[in-house]
Write a protein that holds these residues in place. Structure first.
Motif, short mmCIF file in Angstrom:
data_model
loop_
_atom_site.label_atom_id
_atom_site.label_comp_id
_atom_site.label_asym_id
_atom_site.label_seq_id
_atom_site.Cartn_x
_atom_site.Cartn_y
_atom_site.Cartn_z
N ALA A 48 19.06 1.27 -3.36
CA ALA A 48 18.13 1.97 -4.24
C ALA A 48 17.41 0.99 -5.15
CB ALA A 48 18.88 3.02 -5.07
N THR A 49 18.14 -0.02 -5.64
CA THR A 49 17.52 -1.04 -6.48
C THR A 49 16.50 -1.85 -5.69
OG1 THR A 49 19.54 -1.23 -7.80
CG2 THR A 49 17.98 -3.06 -7.94
N PHE A 50 16.86 -2.22 -4.46
CA PHE A 50 15.94 -3.01 -3.64
C PHE A 50 14.64 -2.23 -3.38
CE2 PHE A 50 19.97 -4.84 -1.47
CZ PHE A 50 20.29 -5.50 -2.63
N TYR A 51 14.77 -0.94 -3.06
CA TYR A 51 13.58 -0.14 -2.78
C TYR A 51 12.74 0.03 -4.04
CZ TYR A 51 16.09 1.00 1.51
OH TYR A 51 16.76 0.93 2.70
N ALA A 52 13.40 0.15 -5.20
CA ALA A 52 12.65 0.26 -6.44
C ALA A 52 11.88 -1.02 -6.75
CB ALA A 52 13.61 0.59 -7.60
N LEU A 53 12.46 -2.16 -6.38
CA LEU A 53 11.81 -3.45 -6.63
C LEU A 53 10.87 -3.87 -5.51
CD1 LEU A 53 14.82 -5.49 -8.07
CD2 LEU A 53 12.86 -4.59 -9.33
N PHE A 54 10.85 -3.12 -4.42
CA PHE A 54 10.06 -3.51 -3.25
C PHE A 54 8.57 -3.65 -3.58
CE2 PHE A 54 7.86 -2.38 0.78
CZ PHE A 54 8.21 -3.51 1.49
N PRO A 55 7.94 -2.69 -4.30
CA PRO A 55 6.51 -2.87 -4.61
C PRO A 55 6.22 -4.16 -5.37
CG PRO A 55 7.18 -0.61 -5.03
CD PRO A 55 8.44 -1.39 -4.78
N LEU A 56 7.07 -4.49 -6.34
CA LEU A 56 6.89 -5.74 -7.08
C LEU A 56 7.10 -6.95 -6.18
CD1 LEU A 56 6.48 -7.30 -9.73
CD2 LEU A 56 8.95 -7.04 -10.17
N THR A 57 8.11 -6.86 -5.30
CA THR A 57 8.37 -7.96 -4.36
C THR A 57 7.17 -8.23 -3.47
OG1 THR A 57 10.73 -7.37 -4.33
CG2 THR A 57 9.93 -8.77 -2.55
N ILE A 58 6.60 -7.16 -2.92
CA ILE A 58 5.44 -7.31 -2.04
C ILE A 58 4.24 -7.84 -2.83
CG2 ILE A 58 3.73 -6.00 -0.71
CD1 ILE A 58 6.26 -6.61 0.81
N TRP A 59 4.08 -7.35 -4.06
CA TRP A 59 2.95 -7.82 -4.89
C TRP A 59 3.04 -9.33 -5.10
CZ3 TRP A 59 2.36 -10.15 -9.70
CH2 TRP A 59 1.07 -10.11 -10.24
N VAL A 60 4.25 -9.83 -5.35
CA VAL A 60 4.44 -11.27 -5.56
C VAL A 60 4.27 -12.03 -4.25
CG1 VAL A 60 6.10 -13.06 -6.21
CG2 VAL A 60 5.91 -10.96 -7.57
N PHE A 61 4.92 -11.56 -3.20
CA PHE A 61 4.91 -12.29 -1.93
C PHE A 61 3.53 -12.32 -1.28
CE2 PHE A 61 9.50 -12.76 -0.18
CZ PHE A 61 9.85 -13.41 -1.35
N THR A 62 2.74 -11.29 -1.44
CA THR A 62 1.40 -11.31 -0.84
C THR A 62 0.47 -12.29 -1.55
OG1 THR A 62 0.81 -9.38 -2.19
CG2 THR A 62 1.48 -8.97 0.09
N ARG A 63 0.85 -12.72 -2.72
CA ARG A 63 0.05 -13.70 -3.46
C ARG A 63 0.58 -15.12 -3.27
NH1 ARG A 63 -0.73 -8.95 -5.11
NH2 ARG A 63 -2.58 -8.30 -6.30
N CYS A 64 1.55 -15.25 -2.38
CA CYS A 64 2.14 -16.56 -2.10
C CYS A 64 1.88 -16.94 -0.64
CB CYS A 64 3.66 -16.53 -2.32
SG CYS A 64 4.17 -16.13 -4.00
N GLY A 65 1.85 -18.23 -0.41
CA GLY A 65 1.81 -18.70 0.96
C GLY A 65 3.19 -18.64 1.60
N ALA A 66 3.25 -18.87 2.90
CA ALA A 66 4.52 -18.78 3.62
C ALA A 66 5.55 -19.75 3.06
CB ALA A 66 4.28 -19.05 5.11
N ARG A 67 5.12 -20.97 2.73
CA ARG A 67 6.07 -21.96 2.21
C ARG A 67 6.59 -21.55 0.84
NH1 ARG A 67 3.31 -27.80 3.85
NH2 ARG A 67 3.47 -27.52 6.13
#
Length: 230
Positions: A48-67
């Motif tokens: 439940a915590t992971f799913y709650a943090l998922f939007p923030l995780t994606i927001w951060v990761f989409t602004r980062c390169g693969a490395r």
């Protein structure tokens, strides 16, 4: 609970009832709460915590390169390892301590979305998982989770690459797919079955195990098709 004999799935006066209702039991530091009632459902708090943090995780990761995503994931795993080393009892069920394992899956999925494919054969990845499983038996809990997470990530990415490439394997058999769909419900019910039936049946150990498996499988199917799917 497993050491105290048969238990029931719920009790109105149990200290974990309220936290179970809002899926936050793993945030408690009282073992009677985060392992109380149905022991294995402590992991739902983490999910439940992971799913709650998922939007923030994606927001951060989409602004980062693969490395950068890889570096962030590696640093988080390293931090989790250190935390597990110094506070193993606290780290095992605490959602933030297990969040890096979730990040591995997110990073892999985004890498595959960007075109990366694992070149490791499925058989080699399977051997890596088996070797890691043997090694994990000699590591103090909860660190075996970090010993296993990367080999499993390798296996999952190899299987996913085969799926994307359209290379069907034996895991795509209809009944195995059904078993996979029911497996989480099986996880949720199996320990209650074991705790309440173990030692209560006048059967040899193998027969008792087989009967408990069948009971758990039947309950899992009822849970999956009667509640989860609807």
């Amino acid at each position: 609970c497993a050491r105290r004999g048969p238990v029931v799935a719920s009790a109105a006066g149990h200290p974990g009832v309220g936290r179970n209702r809002v899926v936050v039991r793993a945030w408690s530091r009282r073992s009677g709460v985060f392992y109380g009632m149905n022991v294995v459902s402590w992991s739902l708090s983490g999910e439940a915590t992971f799913y709650a943090l998922f939007p923030l995780t994606i927001w951060v990761f989409t602004r980062c390169g693969a490395r950068t995503r890889l570096a962030l994931t590696a640093v988080s795993l390293g931090g989790a390892f250190l935390f597990m080393r110094h506070s193993p009892d606290l780290a095992f069920s605490l959602p933030f301590a297990r969040f890096p394992e979730f990040l591995v899956g997110v990073a892999l999925a985004m890498a595959m979305r960007d075109g990366w494919r694992s070149r490791v054969p499925i058989w080699a990845a399977s051997v890596a998982v088996l070797l890691a499983a043997v090694l994990s038996q000699h590591v103090t809990p909860p660190r075996p989770n970090l010993v296993l997470v990367l080999p499993f990530a390798l296996l999952i990415s190899s299987l996913a690459a085969a799926d994307v490439a359209g290379r069907p394997g034996w895991l795509t058999h209809r009944w195995l797919v059904v078993a996979g769909e029911v497996s989480f419900a099986f996880y949720l019910v199996h320990e209650m079955v074991v705790i309440n039936l173990r030692g209560q049946l006048a059967l040899p150990a193998a027969g008792e195990a087989a009967l408990m498996f069948l009971v758990a499988a039947g309950l899992a199917c009822a849970l999956h098709w009667g509640i989860v799917r609807p």
